[in-house]
Each structure stands twice: as C-alpha cells, then as structure tokens.
Write a protein that holds these residues in place. Structure first.
Motif, short mmCIF file in Angstrom:
data_model
loop_
_atom_site.label_atom_id
_atom_site.label_comp_id
_atom_site.label_asym_id
_atom_site.label_seq_id
_atom_site.Cartn_x
_atom_site.Cartn_y
_atom_site.Cartn_z
N HIS A 1 1.46 5.41 -2.09
CA HIS A 1 1.08 6.45 -3.08
C HIS A 1 2.52 7.13 -3.48
O HIS A 1 2.86 8.21 -3.08
N LYS B 1 -0.27 3.38 -6.08
CA LYS B 1 -1.64 3.95 -6.35
C LYS B 1 -1.62 5.26 -7.12
O LYS B 1 -0.62 6.38 -6.77
N HIS C 1 -6.00 0.25 6.17
CA HIS C 1 -6.11 1.25 7.31
C HIS C 1 -7.00 0.34 8.26
O HIS C 1 -6.33 -0.23 9.26
N HIS D 1 -9.75 1.85 1.10
CA HIS D 1 -9.28 2.51 2.06
C HIS D 1 -10.25 2.50 3.01
O HIS D 1 -11.45 3.02 2.80
N ASP E 1 2.15 2.80 3.65
CA ASP E 1 1.22 3.78 3.05
C ASP E 1 2.09 5.07 2.77
O ASP E 1 1.52 6.14 3.02
N HIS F 1 0.98 -1.19 -0.11
CA HIS F 1 -0.17 -0.12 -0.08
C HIS F 1 0.91 1.27 -0.15
O HIS F 1 1.49 1.55 1.07
ZN LIG Z 1 -3.18 5.19 1.68
#
Ligand SMILES: [Zn+2]
Length: 414
Positions: A81, A148, A270, A247, A322, A79
């Motif tokens: 970004h 992502k 999450h 999410h 994350d 996960h």
């Molecule tokens: Zn995230």
C-alpha cells in the motif's frame, strides 16, 4: 543493439524451471550457477551459463564484473500500500506503550488518520512521497511492486491514488502493478450498504473504464466487509474484467480463504487465521497464498500464518512486505526473508522462490520476470555477499550492491 555481459557471480540464482509457479520441493530448487554469467541484448537475457562460456561470447559488450558477488532476480513484492500521506508515528509509539487498536483509533489514529491526510494531499505531493518509497524499494533490491489504492475512499480520491501509481510506474525504474482497494474500510461519513453501492456502481466502473487497475482487492474481515458484502464487490469487479486478490483471515478465521477459492481469485493474502480447511480450499482452486510476516512482526504479534503446512499442501506460496504506514512500515524484502525463515520456518531457498518467481506469477508476469532465463527481462540485483542464504541470515540492513532493470543499472549502493 546494446549488449551487456555480466560475469563472475559467486552464485547466479536463476530459478530456471517449469513455466508455472513452484510448489512443494520445487520451491527449494534455485537452479544456481556458480561463477555464473549472462549475456544481455536489448534488455533481455540472451545466454546464461558459466562465466567462462559467457566471456567467450562477450565481444563488443559492456562488461559488468560481479566480482564474486551474489546475483538474483529482482524481488517481486506482491502486496503493498505504497501511496499515502504522512506516517503513523503516534500509533507506533502508543502501541509500544501497550495501547490497543481501539484505544489508538479513539485517540485519532489508525487507518482514519491516513485516509484524512491522503484525501487532503495533492496528487503531486503524493507522487513525490511515492517516489521516495520507490527509491527505498530499489535500495532493498525490489524491482516490481503490486500497489493498492485504499486510503482515499471517495471516487475522486481513489482515482487520484491510482493515477499516482500509474505515474510511479511510468517515471520510476520500478514496475508498479495497480490494484483497486476501495473496499479497504467504510468511511465514517457513509452507511455500509450505501458505501458498497458506491464502490460497485461508481468506483469500479470508473477504475475499469480508465484502465487504472489490473486487480480488485477487498478487506474481508469482521468490522470491515463480511463474506456476503465481499462476494458482492468481487462479483462486480470480476464482471468488469478485473482479476482478484483478497485480504483474507488476517484477524479472524472468517471463511475468506474459502471465498477466494469460490472466485478462483489469483491470491488470498495474510491468512494468519486460516485453518486446514481453508488451506485445502485454496489448493483445490489453485489460489496463491501471499503471506505477510512483516505486519505480524510490526504489530508485536506472534501469530504467523502456517507457511509450512501450506508448502506441504502444495500451495505456490508468495511472501511480500505489505508495506503500509500502519501495520507494516517496511519495504525490505530481505527483512521479510529473515522473518519467513526465523518465524515461519521456511528455508532460505523457499523464501527466495516465494519472493521472486512465485510472486511474479501471482502478478501475471511469470513469463517475463522472477527468474533469470533466456528470453526473460534482464532485471536483477547484485548483493554484497556470496551465498544466497546470506540474504535471509544477516538482517536489519541492506546488502544491495546494484540493481538492474532491463539490463540498465538503475541503483547502486553509492
Ligand atoms: Zn494489505
């Protein structure tokens, strides 16, 4: 045919076991070989066993002497970004002064500042910054990264980010697994219902036809996309053949974990606010939870997800960074291992399982990576320590010695 023999790992952490994600007590079984070795042919593991046994079979091979260091599968970060422009230093400083999320957003910070800068950035510039991030991942021993979109929020800018992810996959040693997150937030210039139409009718068909993503994700949260809106987007994505990640329940217990169960999503991510019912729903639908303690830590919260209850309930728990510029500016899986053990009371062994084999299954790659077994890719990291528990114990710096992808050394500490 190129052959490599790895010898003298103090602990060769194989994670050999059943061909599925590990649950309950299985998460504590790392299948360690002491003074271990591997014979690698054409990038794949041919034989794995004791150093003495491998040495006998290692004729005409390049030798990698681990010299008593720890060898583990490359971390799989499920996960992140990682494609964005600039940073959020001002937000960071404002938070340190005690300002709230609303105050920071009013002052021009928050996700909007990243969206504006990412829209303005060219594709080559985003690629260059992404390459820097890829290098950081390798320095922490990570070799596979789910990535992502979600900082573009227009058709062209979302596609731009996904093309950068594809190029990072092609041109760096890391395998990037692309996820479309057009439903990250509603852009300022759109009414919510119209933006959802754009995601469903324009973005998703382009993403699917250009094969730019394997997964679709939605930020299902109060003030972003509610349950009904998320359901609409996820249904459209599923119809186009995309797999789903969500999410879920980060800021409120909105029922997003149950929505993930309803869709039999691959993961629900999450889960800071998920309760027993949410956990039971995830278990019934065999959705993998992806826990992200880095964002809890970096936001200065103490509201960590209930990892122990999830493991006890038999969920195949995953942990990930994350990595993003706002709430979790870290690529370091060892830091996440530390947080998993100190804040979520996972054992060091459970944390390693959650960041390797379980994470690999959550990306549909459990048959190729995440453990060191005959027939799997020789993708692994060597760390400057002897005991696997040291990965989670020493924190705040990287003990990486060298990183190998498909039998090739792609990074070393010098
Ligand atoms: Zn995230």
């Amino acid at each position: 045919m190129k052959s490599v023999a790895v010898l003298h790992a103090s602990q060769l952490v194989t994670l050999a076991g059943p061909e599925r994600p590990r649950v309950g007590p299985e998460m504590s079984d790392l299948a360690i070989i002491r003074d271990g070795g591997m014979l690698i042919r054409d990038g794949k593991i041919d034989i794995i066993g004791s150093s003495a046994e491998i040495k006998k079979k290692a004729t005409d091979c390049e030798i990698v002497d681990a010299r008593g260091r720890l060898v583990v599968p490359g971390f799989v970060d499920a996960h992140t970004h990682p494609v964005f422009a600039a940073n959020r230093l001002d937000d960071f400083e404002r938070r340190a002064r005690g300002e709230t999320y609303e105050q920071i957003a009013a002052a021009g910070g928050g996700i909007w500042s990243t969206v504006e800068k990412t829209r303005a950035a060219s594709e080559p510039d985003l690629f260059e910054q992404g390459k820097k991030h890829a290098n950081w991942f390798l320095k922490c021993g990570t070799t596979t990264v789910e990535a992502k979109s979600g900082y573009g929020l227009t058709v062209e800018d979302e596609l731009k980010i996904l093309r950068v992810i594809r190029r990072l996959n092609e041109e760096t040693p890391i395998e990037f697994v692309p996820t479309f997150l057009g439903a990250h937030a509603v852009p300022r210039e759109w009414r919510q219902s119209e933006y959802i139409d754009l995601v469903i009718n324009e973005m998703l068909p382009r993403v699917a036809s250009e094969k730019l993503a394997e997964f679709c994700d939605v930020f299902c949260e109060r003030g972003y996309f509610d349950i009904a809106q998320s359901r609409e987007i996820l249904a459209a994505a599923k119809k186009l053949g995309l797999k789903l990640r969500i999410h879920a329940d980060q800021l409120t217990n909105s029922g997003a974990a149950k929505l993930a169960a309803e869709f039999k999503a691959t993961t629900a991510d999450h889960l800071e606010k998920t309760d027993e019912q949410g956990i039971a729903a995830l278990k019934a639908a065999e959705v993998q939870p992806v826990l992200l303690p880095g964002s809890v830590y970096a936001l200065g919260s103490t509201d960590y997800p209930r990892a122990r209850e999830m493991i006890d309930a038999g969920l195949a728990v995953v942990i990930a960074t994350d990595f993003n510029p706002g709430s979790s500016p870290t690529v370091s899986m060892p830091m996440i291992l530390s947080l998993a053990c100190t804040q979520m009371k996972m054992s060091p062994a459970e944390a390693i399982t959650a960041s390797t084999i379980n994470a690999a299954y959550s990306l549909g790659r459990g048959d190729k990576i995440g453990s060191l077994e005959t027939g799997k890719l020789a993708t692994f990291s060597i760390f400057d320590c002897q005991d696997y528990r040291e990965l989670a114990y020493w924190f705040g710096f990287s003990q990486m010695h060298s990183v190998y992808v498909r039998g090739e050394r792609v990074m070393d500490k010098n």
